[in-house]
Design an enzyme around this catalytic site. Structure first.
Site: not given
Ligand code: FPP
Ligand code: MG
Length: 295
Positions: A35, A52, A162
């Site tokens: 997150d 992202h 893994l």
């Molecule tokens: C949460 O941060 C993150 C996500 C909703 C997306 C997570 C995806 C990745 C890290 C890439 C991985 C991808 C694959 C295909 C494995 P947020 O958007 O909620 O950020 P915030 O909490 O600061 O609003």
């Molecule tokens: Mg978030």
């Protein structure tokens, strides 16, 4: 697997610290709620999509650290069913990121298989890889992405270095509902009886297994409908760091927290042969569904 496992992310000193920590108990399954990508994007003055993508880069570093630590199974929350409610542009950017990375993974696998084809027998080829499982309601995905993730799961099925579970179009409650309907089908088809339904059968009917350690970044201290069934005995670790800034030191701190708080190891429960047969059928049904998804 090189775009998914960043081989260059561990220094000599870090490797030394990993070796010290490995003298203690290491979780056999670790789950991450990755997150804070958008808050990171804001802080670094980049757009959400870049946030992202940096999140993905962090995942590939983290997988290398987990491999070095000898953690055999990693589960990450990459896209929740709730995330479909985000702006159209952001949802599309996240889907494109997945398309991009899964496509790359397949290309790298085939390149490697071609490279090694004449040198090793197939069992040796399988030895290096990461087995990818995408857990979630795949019917919610655009058909090209559904086909791609199915292909990735089939292509990596025999890899054993893994196991990486990617929760995508996923919520814990939805996973429980899907397991419940598989069990109801099993009762209707006389494969099992209603009396066979117990916590072990439900656990084994789920897509994801129990995690020993859960790490959530960005200061949020909620589960957000992630692995609700599987976290009943799990050590939880919350840290304020935003996911793209997560470092090996944050991971080692989480492992030390686990070593201090881990419950005793539970013995595996034996299942009777009727339940075993039902679970084998369920597994076969899942693979057949995936094969059907591949266009
Ligand atoms: C949460 O941060 C993150 C996500 C909703 C997306 C997570 C995806 C990745 C890290 C890439 C991985 C991808 C694959 C295909 C494995 P947020 O958007 O909620 O950020 P915030 O909490 O600061 O609003
Ligand atoms: Mg978030």
């Amino acid at each position: 697997m090189s775009s998914w496992v960043n081989e260059n992310s561990v220094s000599f000193f870090q490797l030394f610290c990993i070796k010290v920590i490995k003298t203690g108990r290491i979780p056999q399954h670790i789950a991450f709620i990755m997150d804070g990508n958008r808050r990171y994007a804001k802080k670094a003055s980049v757009d959400k999509k870049t946030g992202h993508y940096r999140g993905f880069d962090k995942l590939s570093e983290t997988l290398k650290w987990c491999l070095d630590l000898g953690i055999p199974e990693v589960t990450v929350y990459a896209f929740s069913i709730e995330n479909f409610k985000r702006g159209e542009d952001e949802v599309e950017a996240l889907m494109d990121l997945a398309r991009d990375k899964f496509q790359r993974l397949l290309e790298e696998m085939f390149e490697r298989i071609q490279q090694f084809f004449y040198l090793f027998n197939s069992d040796q080829i399988r030895d290096w890889g990461v087995r990818v499982h995408v857990a979630g309601r795949l019917s919610l995905l655009p058909s090209d992405l559904r086909s791609l993730v199915s292909e990735v799961m089939l292509a990596t099925k025999n890899n054993n270095k893994l196991r990486l579970n990617i929760a995508y179009a996923y919520t814990g409650r939805d996973e429980i509902s899907r397991a419940a309907s598989h069990i109801i089908d099993g009762v209707k088809n006389n494969e099992i009886t209603a009396d066979d339904i117990d916590d072990e059968l439900i656990s084994q009917s789920m897509e994801l297994g129990e995690a020993e350690l859960l790490v959530r970044t960005s200061g949020e201290v909620r589960l957000s409908d992630f692995m609700l069934w599987q976290l009943s005995d799990t050590v939880l670790y919350f840290t304020d760091v935003l996911w793209p800034e997560f470092s090996i030191w944050n991971l080692l701190a989480a492992i030390i927290h686990f070593q201090r708080h881990a419950p005793p190891i539970k013995p595996d429960k034996e299942l009777d042969s009727r339940k075993e047969t039902f679970l084998e059928h369920l597994e076969n049904k899942r693979w057949q569904e995936l094969a059907k998804n591949v266009s």
